[in-house]
Design a protein around this motif. Structure first.
Motif: not given
Lengths: 287, 342
Positions: B253, B285-286, B305-306
């Motif tokens: 990301d 990170l988001q 996440w992802q």
């Protein structure tokens, strides 16, 4: 509510138990009662024979020493067959339970059970073919050994013992096998890790733990062997007179059912006394 | 007493390699935990040291003596089995005295040593009981006393606490450690419970598919697992795969994990902070908060996440400000990044 379900439980238990107990009543208790009745009669109450109640049949056992001698002979036979069966059967059960794993165990087990599947008469007569002079054993020994041997075991106590051991060996193998199976392998490993040799493991661990199974097998063999008549008669010939054959004679040849019945119940009493004497040992072995 | 060493141990069962070239030294007087998933070979290794398993090749050395050709009963070992394997036909005292009995230790001497061993495990009053009259914890102690009364050179424990319930297990861990310290015996134990291994051992060894993947003091292995399997097996870890760059590890990301040298970074769930505002830190990170699990003093956040599931453990008071679900920022201190190879 709870008393209702308790009652339902009782009904269910009764329903499940009743066929077995009905069968036992009809097949065991009634004939046995008839025999008890017969044993106190002077003659069989068939047809128009004269009969009356008496203790003579029991007295006869004590009046002549013949019966007691034969009973002692049968008890010795029982001890011998039981002893030999345990000596042969226990190591066999040990190997089956603890040494062999996998599919070969099933095959070997089948061989153990095999005597159960063959007719007892066939079994005895096949031994007769093997054991008699000029028989299979004689022939085989002469084929292998360079010198001349004569093996004629037929009509001897040895032949009777061989036949009986063959018939009853599976009992002690099966009961010992079950007892040995129940011994966790980790117990043996633990004993080894503590420094115990095979002999110590056998005497301190395996034999005490398998004792109930061995004893159960011994009882299963001893009781019928003491009363056996077919093997002694067919393999023992003239020398095959035992307590069991005398009883059989009373029923089949002499037609003195009351005496036969009385002798049977004396045997039953003696066997029960012997088992009673051993029961503390049996109980101790279980805990 | 003494050091135990295995060198290049190999044991195969058909095509399966239960032990694949395992070399390891178990220090004298140490408490060594062998850890691994089931089928990893840890029990085979223990049984090879005991002598129940004969290795195809390799050496086993106990106290300086090669013992590959010495049978179990002459190896001078003490072993505690998973099911305790107490002899049901003997009393507690007879069980404990069995090893002395086979060593022909005389009656009075034997009775004294049995009493001492039972005293050590705090069961001095139960000598006349039979094993079936004891509770699980008491049986465990009897098994310990029986294993150590002969003063073996090494004590081997095969999942010794797995049959006990949780509360008793924690008590017995402390007890086990105390006994081991008191007699100072080289101890090797097998467990699949990583927490137990971390609590008890001075050193741990982690096995996977018959190979020793990592060994060392528990803290060192926990803090620096070096590979993904160890990171995940010992404790929990969130793994991030990316492309290594000059400044660190670039994730899919676009986020950068600064200073990470490997191709994978692992972060322990307890080292990650969750916040609603973007934090002023290098590693962030988001992610999407999926679920919060209340656990008393500590709470657990499950995040996405992802497309990968992440886990964060934090103090409940820190997590209270967060919504049930929604976008959040994750961040952690650079020193908490664990670089992994492969």
């Amino acid at each position: 509510m709870s008393s209702l379900s308790a009652r339902q439980d009782r009904i269910r238990a009764f329903t499940l138990l009743s066929p077995a107990y009905l069968w036992l009543t009809v097949a065991v208790f009634l004939p046995l009662s008839a025999m008890v009745f017969f044993s106190f009669l002077s003659d069989v109450p068939f047809g128009d024979r004269e009969w009356h109640g008496t203790l003579e049949n029991y007295q006869e056992f004590f009046q002549t020493s013949t019966y007691a001698t034969l009973l002692w002979k049968s008890l010795k036979l029982g001890l011998m067959v039981t002893g030999i069966s345990v000596l042969i059967g226990f190591p066999c059960a040990y190997v089956l339970a603890k040494v062999i794993k996998g599919r070969s165990r099933e095959a070997l087990f089948l061989l153990v059970i095999l005597p159960f599947w063959s007719n007892s008469l066939v079994r005895i007569f096949s031994w007769a073919i093997v054991l008699r002079g000029n028989g299979v054993l004689d022939f085989a020994a002469n084929a292998v050994l360079p010198w001349d041997v004569r093996i004629n075991l037929m009509f001897s106590p040895t032949a009777i013992v061989i036949g009986l051991v063959h018939s009853y060996l599976p009992y002690v193998i099966l009961t010992s096998y079950l007892a040995l199976q129940a011994i966790d392998d980790s117990l043996i490993e633990a004993a080894r890790s503590l420094g115990a040799k095979r002999r110590t493991i056998l005497t301190r661990l395996i034999l005490p733990l398998a004792a109930p199974g061995i004893l159960a097998g011994a009882v299963l063999i001893f009781v019928p062997v003491v009363g056996s008549f077919m093997e002694p008669r067919l393999l023992g010939g003239r020398r095959g007179t035992y307590y069991g054959t005398v009883i059989e004679d009373q029923f089949v040849a002499v037609f003195n059912w009351p005496l036969g019945a009385a002798l049977s119940f004396i045997l039953l009493a003696v066997v029960l006394v012997i088992l009673g004497a051993f029961s503390p040992v049996l109980r101790r072995a279980r805990t | 007493m003494g050091e135990v060493r295995v060198e290049h141990l190999v044991k195969t069962y058909g095509p399966a390699r239960a032990l694949d070239d395992v070399s390891l030294t178990f220090p004298d007087g140490g408490f060594f935990g062998l850890l691994g998933p089931s089928g990893s070979g840890k029990t085979t290794l223990l049984r090879a040291i005991a002598g129940f398993v004969a290795p195809d090749t390799g050496r086993v050395i106990i106290g300086g003596d090669p013992v590959e050709n010495v049978p179990v009963e002459k190896r001078e070992i003490g072993m505690v089995f998973q099911n305790y394997a107490l002899f049901p036909n003997m009393t507690v005292a007879e069980n404990v005295g069995f090893g002395l009995e086979v060593r022909k230790v005389s009656g009075a001497d034997r009775a004294r040593r049995v009493a001492e061993a039972l005293e050590l495990v705090q069961l001095g009053h139960l000598g006349e009981r039979k094993p079936h009259q004891l509770s699980g914890g008491q049986r465990q102690r009897v098994a310990m006393a029986r294993a150590i009364v002969t003063q073996p050179r090494v004590l081997l424990l095969d999942e010794p606490l797995s049959a006990l319930d949780k509360a008793l297990r924690v008590d017995m861990q402390i007890e086990l450690k105390r006994i081991q310290r008191e007699i100072g015996i080289t101890t090797i134990f097998v467990t699949h419970d990583q927490e137990e291994a971390l609590t008890l051992s001075d050193q741990i060894g982690i096995l996977k598919d018959g190979r020793l993947v990592r060994h060392g003091p528990p803290r060192a292995v926990y803090d620096d697992p070096q590979d993904a399997f160890t990171a995940r097996f010992l404790g929990e870890a969130n793994l991030f795969n990316g492309t290594p760059e000059a400044g660190g590890l670039r994730l899919a990301d676009g986020a950068l994990i600064a200073g990470c040298t490997g191709s994978t970074a692992a972060v322990r769930p307890e080292n990650i902070e969750v916040s609603l505002q973007e934090p002023d830190r290098p590693n962030k990170l988001q992610a999407h908060l999926v679920q919060q699990v209340f656990g008393g003093a500590m709470g657990t956040c499950i995040l996405d996440w992802q497309g990968e599931s992440l886990k964060v453990i934090g103090r409940d008071q820190d997590l209270q400000g967060l919504p049930e679900q929604g976008p959040v920022w994750l961040s952690w201190d650079s020193s908490k990044t664990i670089a992994l190879n492969g």
